[in-house]
Design a protein around this motif. Structure first.
Motif, PDB file in Angstrom:
ATOM      1  N   UNK A 147       0.836  -1.207   0.000  1.00 42.47           N
ATOM      2  CA  UNK A 147       0.000   0.000   0.000  1.00 42.47           C
ATOM      3  C   UNK A 147       0.869   1.254   0.000  1.00 42.47           C
ATOM      4  N   UNK A 148       1.968   1.224   0.733  1.00 41.07           N
ATOM      5  CA  UNK A 148       2.869   2.374   0.749  1.00 41.07           C
ATOM      6  C   UNK A 148       3.483   2.594  -0.630  1.00 41.07           C
ATOM      7  N   UNK A 149       3.880   1.501  -1.288  1.00 39.75           N
ATOM      8  CA  UNK A 149       4.468   1.619  -2.631  1.00 39.75           C
ATOM      9  C   UNK A 149       3.430   2.161  -3.607  1.00 39.75           C
ATOM     10  N   UNK A 150       2.204   1.646  -3.517  1.00 39.50           N
ATOM     11  CA  UNK A 150       1.151   2.017  -4.458  1.00 39.50           C
ATOM     12  C   UNK A 150       0.892   3.516  -4.442  1.00 39.50           C
ATOM     13  N   UNK A 151       0.977   4.139  -3.268  1.00 45.40           N
ATOM     14  CA  UNK A 151       0.712   5.572  -3.178  1.00 45.40           C
ATOM     15  C   UNK A 151       1.733   6.395  -3.964  1.00 45.40           C
TER      16      UNK A 151
END
Length: 396
Positions: A147-151
């Motif tokens: 989720x952190x990467x996706x942002x």
């Protein structure tokens, strides 16, 4: 450049809300009230206006308000103001469509993909369920990292999904081999392993890159009074990328999976690959793994990582994400709460905080009732412009 902000939220038959229209005019919004009045539901609705399954990771059928015959068709819509001006995002049950489907609209038109939303909106969140991140399995920490990467990289989700899909097909073929006693088409297996290698290396590289950038931000003291954290990615594929170019790592994965087909068929699963990655957290001042820290220290480490991530998004994408902080003050002592409020005031991001006790938010002095009350609800909504640090808040 104006920061990203949600200026209006509209809900219909979503969770516990038959209908709601609320306007937000400040940069820090606090929703305080007793358990069960819908505070987390409000944050979840906001999180669903971006890509993904929202802060609960719930199934679509769980979103609709339950009627006599089951979940009702639901909708959530938000008006945003960002660097490119005002825009609207909506999501919910398609008109006349099945309840298990969910559609998106961008400025009134069907969105081509969730990547279109990711280019306009970013949100990061902390929930009480994430307090178990250090005790739960590697899969939970890996999803947190993704989720952190996706942002920061909206296409990362596509790489992970493509890898998982190819791996699932490979597992089915190998299971059929064990069950039926016949070897699957080797060319088909090789094609699936090729797709796994390409998408898996891309996903591992993105995870590796973000961990490095987050560690640099955390070492720079960007999180203020919160304890310094250090992240570590435990992934054989990421480690291989430290030593060899991506194409060579892909070749190694293909050869490894081809050699391991018999073992994986017996196990009923693919036993090696980037889907086995784990994320480690260390409390730097104590040189202690997060799993061995106190509950309050673990919460502080999570807050530090989320604040550093938000600052990194702002530096990279030109706008800070929405911060959705559910019961964030729980397990934080008074000095850490004040440090959190100070960090939120300094970060150019709109933040939504929930809590059961309004007194916890006392350092954000000068709060008032929202000008748009929520009928039938026993919570108060407070708006904090935060144009100055918390000790000198005022309203203009």
């Amino acid at each position: 450049m104006p920061p990203l902000s949600l200026t209006r939220l509209m809900l219909r038959d979503f969770r516990s809300y038959p209908a709601l229209t609320a306007g937000f005019h400040g940069r820090i919004v606090v929703v305080a009230g007793e358990n069960g009045v819908g505070k987390t539901n409000l944050l979840e609705a906001i999180s669903l206006l971006g890509p993904g399954r929202g802060l609960r990771g719930a199934r679509i059928l769980e979103f609709g308000l339950h009627g006599p015959e089951g979940p009702l068709p639901w909708a959530a819509a938000g008006r945003f103001r960002g660097p490119s001006g005002e825009f609207d995002i909506g999501t919910g049950t398609p008109e006349g469509g099945p309840a298990e489907r969910r559609v998106f609209r961008l400025d009134g038109q069907p969105a081509k993909s969730q990547a279109d939303l990711a280019e306009r909106v970013a949100a990061v969140w902390l929930t009480p369920q994430m307090d178990r991140l250090f005790q739960d399995g590697a899969g939970d920490r890996r999803r947190f990292l993704d989720r952190l990467v996706w942002a920061l990289e909206p296409h990362h989700a596509r790489e992970v999904a493509a890898y998982d899909n190819a791996m699932a097909q490979r597992n089915r073929l190998l299971a059929g081999e064990r069950r039926e006693g016949r070897a699957p088409d080797p060319a088909w297996l090789a094609a699936l392993e090729d797709a796994m290698a390409r998408h898996g290396v891309a996903a591992a590289a993105a995870r590796r890159g973000l961990v490095g950038r987050l560690n640099a931000a955390l070492e720079g003291g960007i999180t203020g009074a919160f304890p310094a954290a250090r992240l570590s990615l435990h992934c054989a594929v990421a480690a291989a990328l430290d030593q060899a170019p991506a194409l060579a790592v892909e070749d190694g994965l293909r050869a490894g999976w081809a050699a391991e087909r018999g073992r994986d068929a017996a196990a009923g699963a693919t036993l090696s690959g980037p889907h086995r990655a784990d994320l480690g957290f260390t409390h730097v001042p104590k040189s202690l793994p997060a799993a061995l820290c106190s509950t309050g220290e673990q919460k502080a480490l999570l807050v530090a990582v989320v604040l550093a991530h938000a600052a990194l998004i702002e530096q990279t994408r030109g706008f800070a994400p929405l911060l959705l902080l559910d019961e964030v003050a729980a397990h934080l002592d008074a000095p850490r709460r004040e440090a959190l409020f100070g960090a939120l005031a300094a970060l150019p991001a709109q933040a939504f905080l929930t809590g059961t006790d309004p007194a916890i938010f006392a350092p954000l002095r000068g709060w008032r009732r929202c000008s748009a009350p929520c009928p039938g609800r026993s919570f108060r909504m407070a708006i904090f412009p935060c144009r100055k640090p918390p000790e000198s808040l005022y309203y203009g």
